[in-house]
Design an enzyme around this catalytic site. Structure first.
Site, PDB file in Angstrom:
ATOM      1  N   ARG A 234       0.853  -1.184   0.000  1.00 54.06           N
ATOM      2  CA  ARG A 234       0.000   0.000   0.000  1.00 54.06           C
ATOM      3  C   ARG A 234       0.890   1.234   0.000  1.00 54.06           C
ATOM      4  NH1 ARG A 234      -3.586  -2.674  -1.524  1.00 54.06           N
ATOM      5  NH2 ARG A 234      -5.514  -3.214  -0.479  1.00 54.06           N
TER       6      ARG A 234
ATOM      7  N   HIS B  98      -1.545   1.006  -9.418  1.00 50.53           N
ATOM      8  CA  HIS B  98      -2.231   0.042  -8.545  1.00 50.53           C
ATOM      9  C   HIS B  98      -2.910  -1.061  -9.378  1.00 50.53           C
ATOM     10  CE1 HIS B  98      -4.247  -0.496  -4.364  1.00 50.53           C
ATOM     11  NE2 HIS B  98      -4.128  -1.657  -4.983  1.00 50.53           N
TER      12      HIS B  98
HETATM   13  P1  NDP Z   1      -2.021 -11.919   4.430  1.00 50.64           P
HETATM   14  O1  NDP Z   1      -2.882 -11.435   5.538  1.00 50.64           O
HETATM   15  O2  NDP Z   1      -2.180 -13.316   3.945  1.00 50.64           O
HETATM   16  O3  NDP Z   1      -0.474 -11.763   4.845  1.00 50.64           O
HETATM   17  C1  NDP Z   1       0.010 -10.644   5.498  1.00 50.64           C
HETATM   18  C2  NDP Z   1       1.464 -10.885   5.883  1.00 50.64           C
HETATM   19  O4  NDP Z   1       1.995  -9.687   6.444  1.00 50.64           O
HETATM   20  C3  NDP Z   1       1.612 -11.977   6.935  1.00 50.64           C
HETATM   21  O5  NDP Z   1       2.757 -12.759   6.677  1.00 50.64           O
HETATM   22  C4  NDP Z   1       1.808 -11.178   8.216  1.00 50.64           C
HETATM   23  O6  NDP Z   1       2.563 -11.849   9.220  1.00 50.64           O
HETATM   24  C5  NDP Z   1       2.592  -9.993   7.698  1.00 50.64           C
HETATM   25  N1  NDP Z   1       2.471  -8.869   8.615  1.00 50.64           N
HETATM   26  C6  NDP Z   1       1.371  -8.178   8.988  1.00 50.64           C
HETATM   27  N2  NDP Z   1       1.675  -7.243   9.898  1.00 50.64           N
HETATM   28  C7  NDP Z   1       3.008  -7.349  10.118  1.00 50.64           C
HETATM   29  C8  NDP Z   1       3.921  -6.674  10.971  1.00 50.64           C
HETATM   30  N3  NDP Z   1       3.525  -5.697  11.801  1.00 50.64           N
HETATM   31  N4  NDP Z   1       5.227  -7.044  10.936  1.00 50.64           N
HETATM   32  C9  NDP Z   1       5.643  -8.044  10.115  1.00 50.64           C
HETATM   33  N5  NDP Z   1       4.814  -8.729   9.287  1.00 50.64           N
HETATM   34  C10 NDP Z   1       3.520  -8.375   9.295  1.00 50.64           C
HETATM   35  O7  NDP Z   1      -2.203 -10.894   3.249  1.00 50.64           O
HETATM   36  P2  NDP Z   1      -2.014 -11.131   1.670  1.00 50.64           P
HETATM   37  O8  NDP Z   1      -0.712 -11.777   1.448  1.00 50.64           O
HETATM   38  O9  NDP Z   1      -3.209 -11.756   1.091  1.00 50.64           O
HETATM   39  O10 NDP Z   1      -1.984  -9.616   1.135  1.00 50.64           O
HETATM   40  C11 NDP Z   1      -1.007  -8.731   1.595  1.00 50.64           C
HETATM   41  C12 NDP Z   1      -1.247  -7.320   1.108  1.00 50.64           C
HETATM   42  O11 NDP Z   1      -0.903  -7.195  -0.272  1.00 50.64           O
HETATM   43  C13 NDP Z   1      -2.680  -6.807   1.152  1.00 50.64           C
HETATM   44  O12 NDP Z   1      -3.080  -6.466   2.462  1.00 50.64           O
HETATM   45  C14 NDP Z   1      -2.579  -5.585   0.257  1.00 50.64           C
HETATM   46  O13 NDP Z   1      -2.124  -4.481   0.997  1.00 50.64           O
HETATM   47  C15 NDP Z   1      -1.505  -5.990  -0.757  1.00 50.64           C
HETATM   48  N6  NDP Z   1      -2.095  -6.232  -2.078  1.00 50.64           N
HETATM   49  C16 NDP Z   1      -1.806  -5.339  -3.074  1.00 50.64           C
HETATM   50  C17 NDP Z   1      -2.314  -5.522  -4.341  1.00 50.64           C
HETATM   51  C18 NDP Z   1      -1.959  -4.592  -5.433  1.00 50.64           C
HETATM   52  O14 NDP Z   1      -2.577  -4.642  -6.506  1.00 50.64           O
HETATM   53  N7  NDP Z   1      -0.978  -3.738  -5.277  1.00 50.64           N
HETATM   54  C19 NDP Z   1      -3.177  -6.658  -4.659  1.00 50.64           C
HETATM   55  C20 NDP Z   1      -3.389  -7.566  -3.553  1.00 50.64           C
HETATM   56  C21 NDP Z   1      -2.867  -7.329  -2.306  1.00 50.64           C
HETATM   57  P3  NDP Z   1       2.034 -13.223   9.916  1.00 50.64           P
HETATM   58  O15 NDP Z   1       2.092 -14.258   8.803  1.00 50.64           O
HETATM   59  O16 NDP Z   1       3.010 -13.466  10.968  1.00 50.64           O
HETATM   60  O17 NDP Z   1       0.635 -12.929  10.367  1.00 50.64           O
HETATM   61  C1  OXD Z   2      -6.093  -5.730  -3.000  1.00 54.30           C
HETATM   62  C2  OXD Z   2      -5.669  -4.748  -3.997  1.00 54.30           C
HETATM   63  O1  OXD Z   2      -5.959  -5.478  -1.797  1.00 54.30           O
HETATM   64  O2  OXD Z   2      -6.011  -4.920  -5.195  1.00 54.30           O
HETATM   65  O3  OXD Z   2      -6.595  -6.795  -3.425  1.00 54.30           O
HETATM   66  O4  OXD Z   2      -4.961  -3.802  -3.670  1.00 54.30           O
END
Ligand code: NDP
Ligand code: OXD
Length: 308
Positions: free
Chosen positions: A223, A271
């Site tokens: 993000r 994005h």
């Molecule tokens: P998940 O919830 O599956 O994974 C999130 C990961 O981030 C986990 O490994 C989690 O750790 C880690 N995490 C969260 N908070 C912290 C922290 N404070 N310190 C260290 N690690 C942390 O999410 P997704 O993988 O499905 O998606 C991740 C993000 O990707 C979305 O929230 C979105 O922001 C972004 N995204 C962007 C897109 C785009 O088009 N640019 C499209 C899709 C997603 P733990 O495993 O230990 O809980």
């Molecule tokens: C998502 C994105 O969060 O597209 O799926 O950013």
């Protein structure tokens, strides 16, 4: 069963068609044509305006039109209901493709070759040593794990950073705030796919860049709120960072006068790293809606305290 659809970036007709293919009896109401607010059971939303969800008296669940839910929690008047995110293999694959594209572009020095081509120069750089290239993935969830494994399969030296410890074949695991600096310190390329929460806001800042080795390259597909853009510009300006590849920005659309647009070693996409496909995602929205109406907890519910 009635579902409210709200998004300014997704096509409501395409979504309505896909949702109705998955459940022909579904009544889809596209904001602002919502009819009787009391009919609505659930909402499928991207960046809902503050108070919109609170105005639906019989709402039972909120479905994010994406993997991230920060855009839902940004509503200060959010009703206390289950918030559900999308976990879609098609979205994950796109995110893997996107980060591989950025890593390979940097690793194979396409920036330099594009510049040579523009000048009509035939100039060979030293071979790219993949095993010696240390890539770090911030976030090892659904998307980050798939990215880390795909990079490791290509032979990169991959590490990941998450909140809790992970055991992944061929991936060096770092976790928690205390291990952020050592993780960043071993990365030639850092790719952020974290969720945006109170803990991760501004995580890509001057301190993080200082922890990276000179010449490191930053990819942000999480993000815009993860990146302190002024700190990035400063680190690029001193040459400490060699470049950046950004899919997300603090303000979207990125304003025309933002200096990032004209920074030569920055690549920007609007994005689009991963786009939820109605065809695949509508099936899980309908399944979750059925679960909610049957009194069962939906899959992929998020923890409001953690924010993801
Ligand atoms: P998940 O919830 O599956 O994974 C999130 C990961 O981030 C986990 O490994 C989690 O750790 C880690 N995490 C969260 N908070 C912290 C922290 N404070 N310190 C260290 N690690 C942390 O999410 P997704 O993988 O499905 O998606 C991740 C993000 O990707 C979305 O929230 C979105 O922001 C972004 N995204 C962007 C897109 C785009 O088009 N640019 C499209 C899709 C997603 P733990 O495993 O230990 O809980
Ligand atoms: C998502 C994105 O969060 O597209 O799926 O950013």
């Amino acid at each position: 069963m009635a579902l409210l659809f709200y998004s300014k970036v997704d096509d409501p007709e395409e979504w309505t068609d896909a949702l109705k293919r998955a459940e022909p009896a579904l009544d889809v109401r596209v904001w602002p044509e919502i009819g009787e607010a009391a009919d609505i059971d659930a909402a499928l939303v991207w960046r809902p305006p503050t108070g919109m969800l609170a105005s639906l008296p019989n709402l039972k669940a909120i479905f994010s039109l994406g993997a991230g839910v920060d855009h839902v929690f940004a509503d200060d008047d959010l009703p206390d209901l289950p918030v559900v995110r999308l976990v879609d293999p098609a979205l994950t694959s796109q995110m893997v493709e996107y980060v591989l594209l950025a890593v390979l572009d940097r690793h194979r020095r396409m920036d330099a070759y594009r510049a040579y081509q523009a000048r009509g120069e035939w100039h060979q750089l030293p071979a790219a040593d993949t095993g010696a290239c240390r890539v770090g993935v911030m976030g090892l969830g659904e998307i980050g794990q798939a990215i880390a494994l795909a990079l490791a399969n290509l032979g990169f030296a991959v590490a990941g950073w998450s909140r809790t410890q992970k055991q992944l074949d061929g991936i060096q695991s770092f976790h928690g705030a205390g291990q952020l600096a050592p993780f960043l310190g071993r990365c030639d390329i850092v790719a952020c796919v974290l969720p945006l929460t109170a803990e991760t806001t501004g995580i890509l800042d001057a301190r993080a860049f200082a922890a990276m080795p000179k010449g490191a390259y930053v990819i942000n597909a999480g993000r815009g709120g993860h990146l302190v853009e002024a700190d990035l510009m400063a680190a690029l300006g001193t040459g400490h960072l060699s470049g950046a590849w950004l899919d997300v920005c603090q303000e979207e659309p990125l304003p025309p006068d933002n200096p990032l647009w004209s920074q030569p070693n920055v690549t920007i996409t609007p994005h689009v790293a991963g786009w939820v496909l109605p065809r695949t995602a509508s099936v899980q929205v309908i399944e979750n809606l059925r679960r909610v109406l049957a009194g069962n907890p939906p899959h992929n519910i998020v923890d409001p305290a953690r924010g993801y």
